[in-house]
Design a protein around this motif. Structure first.
Motif, short mmCIF file in Angstrom:
data_model
loop_
_atom_site.label_atom_id
_atom_site.label_comp_id
_atom_site.label_asym_id
_atom_site.label_seq_id
_atom_site.Cartn_x
_atom_site.Cartn_y
_atom_site.Cartn_z
N ALA A 130 3.85 18.35 -33.52
CA ALA A 130 2.85 17.97 -34.51
C ALA A 130 1.56 17.50 -33.84
CB ALA A 130 3.39 16.88 -35.42
N ALA A 131 1.69 16.79 -32.72
CA ALA A 131 0.51 16.31 -32.01
C ALA A 131 -0.36 17.48 -31.55
CB ALA A 131 0.92 15.45 -30.82
N GLN A 132 0.28 18.50 -31.02
CA GLN A 132 -0.51 19.66 -30.57
C GLN A 132 -1.16 20.37 -31.75
OE1 GLN A 132 -1.34 20.13 -27.66
NE2 GLN A 132 -1.89 22.25 -27.29
N THR A 133 -0.44 20.45 -32.88
CA THR A 133 -1.04 21.03 -34.08
C THR A 133 -2.28 20.24 -34.48
OG1 THR A 133 1.11 21.83 -34.86
CG2 THR A 133 -0.64 21.63 -36.50
N LEU A 134 -2.16 18.91 -34.50
CA LEU A 134 -3.29 18.06 -34.87
C LEU A 134 -4.47 18.23 -33.92
CD1 LEU A 134 -1.41 14.78 -35.82
CD2 LEU A 134 -3.01 15.99 -37.31
N MET A 135 -4.20 18.28 -32.62
CA MET A 135 -5.29 18.38 -31.64
C MET A 135 -6.02 19.71 -31.75
SD MET A 135 -3.87 16.37 -28.26
CE MET A 135 -2.24 17.12 -28.20
N LEU A 136 -5.27 20.79 -31.92
CA LEU A 136 -5.91 22.10 -32.05
C LEU A 136 -6.63 22.24 -33.39
CD1 LEU A 136 -3.24 24.44 -30.41
CD2 LEU A 136 -5.33 23.52 -29.40
N ALA A 137 -6.03 21.68 -34.44
CA ALA A 137 -6.68 21.71 -35.75
C ALA A 137 -7.98 20.91 -35.71
CB ALA A 137 -5.74 21.17 -36.82
N ALA A 138 -7.94 19.73 -35.08
CA ALA A 138 -9.14 18.91 -34.97
C ALA A 138 -10.23 19.67 -34.23
CB ALA A 138 -8.82 17.59 -34.27
N LYS A 139 -9.86 20.31 -33.13
CA LYS A 139 -10.85 21.07 -32.36
C LYS A 139 -11.45 22.18 -33.19
CE LYS A 139 -13.27 21.58 -28.79
NZ LYS A 139 -14.19 20.51 -28.38
N SER A 140 -10.63 22.87 -33.96
CA SER A 140 -11.14 23.97 -34.78
C SER A 140 -12.07 23.46 -35.87
CB SER A 140 -9.98 24.74 -35.40
OG SER A 140 -9.36 24.00 -36.44
N GLY A 142 -14.20 21.05 -35.34
CA GLY A 142 -15.38 20.49 -34.69
C GLY A 142 -15.21 19.07 -34.19
N TYR A 143 -13.95 18.61 -34.12
CA TYR A 143 -13.66 17.25 -33.66
C TYR A 143 -12.91 17.29 -32.33
CZ TYR A 143 -15.14 15.42 -38.15
OH TYR A 143 -15.89 15.07 -39.25
N ASP A 144 -12.96 16.17 -31.65
CA ASP A 144 -12.20 16.03 -30.41
C ASP A 144 -11.11 14.98 -30.61
OD1 ASP A 144 -13.38 17.75 -28.15
OD2 ASP A 144 -15.16 16.89 -29.11
N SER A 145 -10.22 14.90 -29.64
CA SER A 145 -9.05 14.03 -29.80
C SER A 145 -8.57 13.54 -28.44
CB SER A 145 -7.92 14.78 -30.52
OG SER A 145 -7.52 15.92 -29.76
N CYS A 146 -7.66 12.56 -28.50
CA CYS A 146 -7.05 12.06 -27.27
C CYS A 146 -5.65 11.54 -27.58
CB CYS A 146 -7.89 10.92 -26.68
SG CYS A 146 -7.25 10.30 -25.11
N PRO A 147 -4.61 12.17 -27.02
CA PRO A 147 -3.25 11.64 -27.18
C PRO A 147 -3.07 10.44 -26.27
CG PRO A 147 -3.22 13.57 -25.77
CD PRO A 147 -4.65 13.38 -26.19
N MET A 148 -2.40 9.41 -26.78
CA MET A 148 -2.30 8.17 -26.03
C MET A 148 -0.88 7.60 -26.07
SD MET A 148 -5.75 6.31 -27.49
CE MET A 148 -5.44 4.82 -26.55
N ILE A 149 -0.42 7.12 -24.91
CA ILE A 149 0.84 6.37 -24.85
C ILE A 149 0.61 4.98 -24.26
CG2 ILE A 149 2.29 8.43 -24.69
CD1 ILE A 149 2.55 7.76 -21.64
N GLY A 150 -0.64 4.66 -23.92
CA GLY A 150 -0.97 3.38 -23.32
C GLY A 150 -1.14 2.28 -24.36
N PHE A 151 -0.02 1.84 -24.92
CA PHE A 151 -0.06 0.75 -25.89
C PHE A 151 1.32 0.11 -25.96
CE2 PHE A 151 0.94 4.67 -28.14
CZ PHE A 151 2.03 4.33 -28.94
N ASP A 152 1.35 -1.10 -26.51
CA ASP A 152 2.61 -1.82 -26.68
C ASP A 152 3.24 -1.36 -28.00
OD1 ASP A 152 4.59 -3.68 -27.43
OD2 ASP A 152 3.60 -5.29 -26.30
N PRO A 153 4.31 -0.56 -27.95
CA PRO A 153 4.87 -0.01 -29.19
C PRO A 153 5.45 -1.06 -30.12
CG PRO A 153 6.31 0.47 -27.33
CD PRO A 153 5.06 -0.13 -26.76
N ILE A 154 5.92 -2.17 -29.57
CA ILE A 154 6.47 -3.23 -30.43
C ILE A 154 5.35 -3.89 -31.23
CG2 ILE A 154 7.66 -5.45 -30.47
CD1 ILE A 154 9.25 -4.50 -28.02
N LYS A 155 4.25 -4.24 -30.55
CA LYS A 155 3.12 -4.87 -31.24
C LYS A 155 2.49 -3.91 -32.25
CE LYS A 155 1.86 -8.21 -27.66
NZ LYS A 155 0.82 -8.63 -26.68
N VAL A 156 2.31 -2.65 -31.84
CA VAL A 156 1.71 -1.68 -32.76
C VAL A 156 2.64 -1.45 -33.94
CG1 VAL A 156 0.93 0.71 -33.03
CG2 VAL A 156 0.28 -0.60 -30.99
N GLY A 157 3.94 -1.42 -33.69
CA GLY A 157 4.89 -1.27 -34.78
C GLY A 157 4.77 -2.39 -35.80
N GLU A 158 4.54 -3.60 -35.32
CA GLU A 158 4.36 -4.73 -36.23
C GLU A 158 3.08 -4.58 -37.04
OE1 GLU A 158 4.40 -8.00 -33.53
OE2 GLU A 158 6.59 -8.02 -33.31
#
Length: 201
Positions: A130-140, A142-158
């Motif tokens: 799904a992430a790749q679908t979103l990134m390619l769709a965004a590019k088509s 006229g938007y850009d994107s950035c996939p990210m894993i640099g975050f605290d998943p517990i805090k973000v989950g809260e």
């Protein structure tokens, strides 16, 4: 934009125009395209949390090593998955012919039910596609994107009130770039990563 061009031009962009707003129509179009991503047994186990609220985005940025793109991009999407999506199998095949339903639906829950590792693996596969679908769709679009894993998943989950039996796979920022991505770091030669029929001896 054709698919090949979108693949070539998609880059991980970290600098966005903080004043640009995506319209609700654009956001809806982007997410509707994401919903066409394939999933095993058509489980559609991904869940997308589109974060536009400034306070929540600021909190997520603080939980993501203060990376500016979290708040400067037009939207921030948390790509999550329901680990227990297999438990409600019937609804994934309501439009299929009855013989197909009778064959597939009874297979789904037993296949995943007693295997938490497979549930998580399937979640990550679905999120990645799904992430790749979103990134390619965004590019088509006229938007850009950035996939990210640099975050605290517990805090973000809260922050996003992540329900029980759900997992966050990655975060994706989408917006208007104000600075090009750096030059590609270097692609491995195709013969080092693509093999015919089996790995070399």
């Amino acid at each position: 934009m054709d698919t090949t061009t979108a693949i070539h031009q998609r880059r991980s962009v970290k600098h966005y125009d903080p004043n640009h707003k995506m319209s609700e129509v654009e956001i809806q179009e982007l997410l509707e395209l994401a919903l066409l991503s394939p999933t095993s047994f058509n489980m559609q186990n991904w869940r997308f949390v589109v974060v536009t609220d400034p306070e929540k985005r600021a909190a997520i940025q603080a939980a993501a090593w203060n990376q500016a793109q979290v708040t400067e991009a037009s939207i921030t999407i948390l790509l999550c998955a329901d680990l227990h999506a297999h438990e409600d199998a019937g609804r994934y095949w309501v439009n299929a012919p009855e013989p197909v339903q009778e064959m597939l639906v009874p297979m789904i829950a037993p296949f995943y039910g007693s295997n938490p590792q497979l549930q998580r693996d399937e979640a990550m596969r679905s999120i990645g596609i799904a992430a790749q679908t979103l990134m390619l769709a965004a590019k088509s679009m006229g938007y850009d994107s950035c996939p990210m894993i640099g975050f605290d998943p517990i805090k973000v989950g809260e922050i996003i009130a992540l329900p029980e039996h759900h997992v966050i796979g990655m975060m994706l920022t989408v917006g208007k770039a104000i600075k090009d991505a750096n030059a590609r770091g270097g692609q491995l030669p195709i013969e080092e990563v693509v093999f015919r029929d089996q790995f070399p001896a």
